[in-house]
Design a protein around this motif. Structure first.
Motif, mmCIF file in Angstrom:
data_model
loop_
_atom_site.group_PDB
_atom_site.id
_atom_site.type_symbol
_atom_site.label_atom_id
_atom_site.label_comp_id
_atom_site.label_asym_id
_atom_site.label_seq_id
_atom_site.Cartn_x
_atom_site.Cartn_y
_atom_site.Cartn_z
ATOM 1 N N GLU A 1 0.817 -1.289 -0.172
ATOM 2 C CA GLU A 1 -0.160 0.026 0.024
ATOM 3 C C GLU A 1 0.902 1.216 -0.114
ATOM 4 O O GLU A 1 0.544 2.040 -0.643
ATOM 5 C CB GLU A 1 -0.971 0.017 1.115
ATOM 6 C CG GLU A 1 -1.924 -0.965 0.982
ATOM 7 C CD GLU A 1 -2.718 -1.126 2.224
ATOM 8 O OE1 GLU A 1 -2.603 -0.337 3.373
ATOM 9 O OE2 GLU A 1 -4.018 -1.959 2.298
ATOM 10 N N THR A 2 1.947 1.371 0.743
ATOM 11 C CA THR A 2 2.997 2.351 0.866
ATOM 12 C C THR A 2 3.703 2.499 -0.500
ATOM 13 O O THR A 2 3.591 3.593 -1.069
ATOM 14 C CB THR A 2 3.916 2.161 2.005
ATOM 15 O OG1 THR A 2 3.118 2.019 3.111
ATOM 16 C CG2 THR A 2 4.928 3.263 2.008
ATOM 17 N N ALA B 1 9.291 0.963 -1.362
ATOM 18 C CA ALA B 1 7.881 1.435 -1.198
ATOM 19 C C ALA B 1 7.790 3.091 -0.705
ATOM 20 O O ALA B 1 7.060 3.548 -0.830
ATOM 21 C CB ALA B 1 7.342 0.592 0.213
ATOM 22 N N GLU B 2 8.994 3.336 0.261
ATOM 23 C CA GLU B 2 9.187 4.634 0.398
ATOM 24 C C GLU B 2 8.975 5.715 -0.671
ATOM 25 O O GLU B 2 8.597 6.884 -0.343
ATOM 26 C CB GLU B 2 9.848 4.811 1.537
ATOM 27 C CG GLU B 2 11.379 4.905 1.067
ATOM 28 C CD GLU B 2 12.491 5.350 2.365
ATOM 29 O OE1 GLU B 2 12.023 6.025 3.138
ATOM 30 O OE2 GLU B 2 13.659 4.955 1.989
ATOM 31 N N VAL C 1 9.005 -6.217 -3.100
ATOM 32 C CA VAL C 1 8.790 -4.600 -2.728
ATOM 33 C C VAL C 1 9.259 -4.507 -1.419
ATOM 34 O O VAL C 1 8.865 -5.181 -0.377
ATOM 35 C CB VAL C 1 6.966 -4.694 -2.976
ATOM 36 C CG1 VAL C 1 7.150 -3.152 -2.412
ATOM 37 C CG2 VAL C 1 6.647 -4.862 -4.299
ATOM 38 N N LEU C 2 10.394 -3.795 -1.342
ATOM 39 C CA LEU C 2 11.164 -3.474 -0.165
ATOM 40 C C LEU C 2 10.598 -2.106 0.599
ATOM 41 O O LEU C 2 10.158 -1.223 0.055
ATOM 42 C CB LEU C 2 12.641 -3.252 -0.169
ATOM 43 C CG LEU C 2 13.225 -4.620 -0.872
ATOM 44 C CD1 LEU C 2 14.588 -4.245 -1.127
ATOM 45 C CD2 LEU C 2 13.049 -5.856 -0.199
ATOM 46 N N PRO C 3 10.442 -1.973 1.868
ATOM 47 C CA PRO C 3 10.152 -1.020 2.765
ATOM 48 C C PRO C 3 10.685 0.350 2.401
ATOM 49 O O PRO C 3 10.182 1.367 2.154
ATOM 50 C CB PRO C 3 10.282 -1.411 4.139
ATOM 51 C CG PRO C 3 10.477 -2.633 4.151
ATOM 52 C CD PRO C 3 11.053 -3.191 2.738
ATOM 53 N N SER C 4 12.130 0.345 2.311
ATOM 54 C CA SER C 4 12.931 1.637 2.339
ATOM 55 C C SER C 4 14.192 1.647 1.282
ATOM 56 O O SER C 4 14.573 0.510 0.815
ATOM 57 C CB SER C 4 13.406 1.947 3.667
ATOM 58 O OG SER C 4 14.550 1.096 3.902
ATOM 59 N N LEU C 5 14.626 2.802 1.095
ATOM 60 C CA LEU C 5 16.062 2.774 0.299
ATOM 61 C C LEU C 5 17.101 2.196 1.014
ATOM 62 O O LEU C 5 18.101 1.741 0.369
ATOM 63 C CB LEU C 5 16.276 4.246 -0.090
ATOM 64 C CG LEU C 5 15.204 5.187 -1.067
ATOM 65 C CD1 LEU C 5 15.688 6.575 -0.989
ATOM 66 C CD2 LEU C 5 15.617 4.447 -2.448
#
Length: 177
Positions: free
Chosen positions: A7-8, A91-92, A124-128
């Motif tokens: 979703e992010t 994602a971010e 799909v990873l959460p962050s850089l």
């Protein structure tokens, strides 16, 4: 990956003017590509040759062009739609990491009008920071890699935002489950 991460990613990608869709199969990817191309050939990254997306496009009877040789850029210049795979998504930022070893792969992402990036749900990873760790773990194996975030845009010309000047003017990310 969690539902929140997807979703992010979707929200960030849409803020960057990308479209995001979830797909279940290569056949669904091919169906969307055929619709986007509207009878024109789909430009296909050479990295996809031999894979399930090209097989599904072939089964659908879709015309395709796979660039090769010295004239790769001319073969895909202004293609209405092109397809590449993303190694991962962030994602971010709503970005997709494209790893391209050959010039023929790079011209597909840069010279089409509508770029379709296919990325696996699990990638799909959460962050850089997570993307940086992924790259560090591969120590250069990813080749020429770039994080792409939405359609090409620049404000270099009299500080006026222009879209599609240096790359695709439309980007769709297909997240495969």
């Amino acid at each position: 990956m969690t539902t929140d991460t997807l979703e992010t990613f979707t929200a960030a990608a849409r803020r960057a003017a990308s479209q995001v869709r979830e797909v279940a199969s290569a056949e669904e990817v091919a169906e969307l590509l055929v619709g986007f191309a509207d009878g024109w050939p789909v430009a296909v990254s050479p990295a996809l040759v031999g894979g399930d997306i090209v097989a599904a496009l072939t089964a659908a009877g879709a015309p395709m062009v796979v660039p090769d040789g010295e004239d790769a850029a001319a073969q895909v210049a202004d293609a209405p739609v092109a397809v590449v795979t993303g190694e991962l998504a962030v994602a971010e930022t709503g970005s997709v990491l494209i790893s391209e070893h050959l010039l023929a792969e790079r011209v597909v992402t840069m010279l089409c009008r509508h770029l379709v990036q296919v990325v696996d749900h699990a990638a799909v990873l959460p962050s850089l920071d997570d993307a940086a760790s992924w790259l560090a773990d591969r120590a250069g194996v990813a080749g020429f890699a770039s994080l792409m975030t939405g359609p090409s845009r620049t404000a270099d010309i009299e500080r006026s935002l222009s879209i599609g000047v240096q790359g695709p003017d439309e980007v769709t990310v297909l997240v495969r489950r």
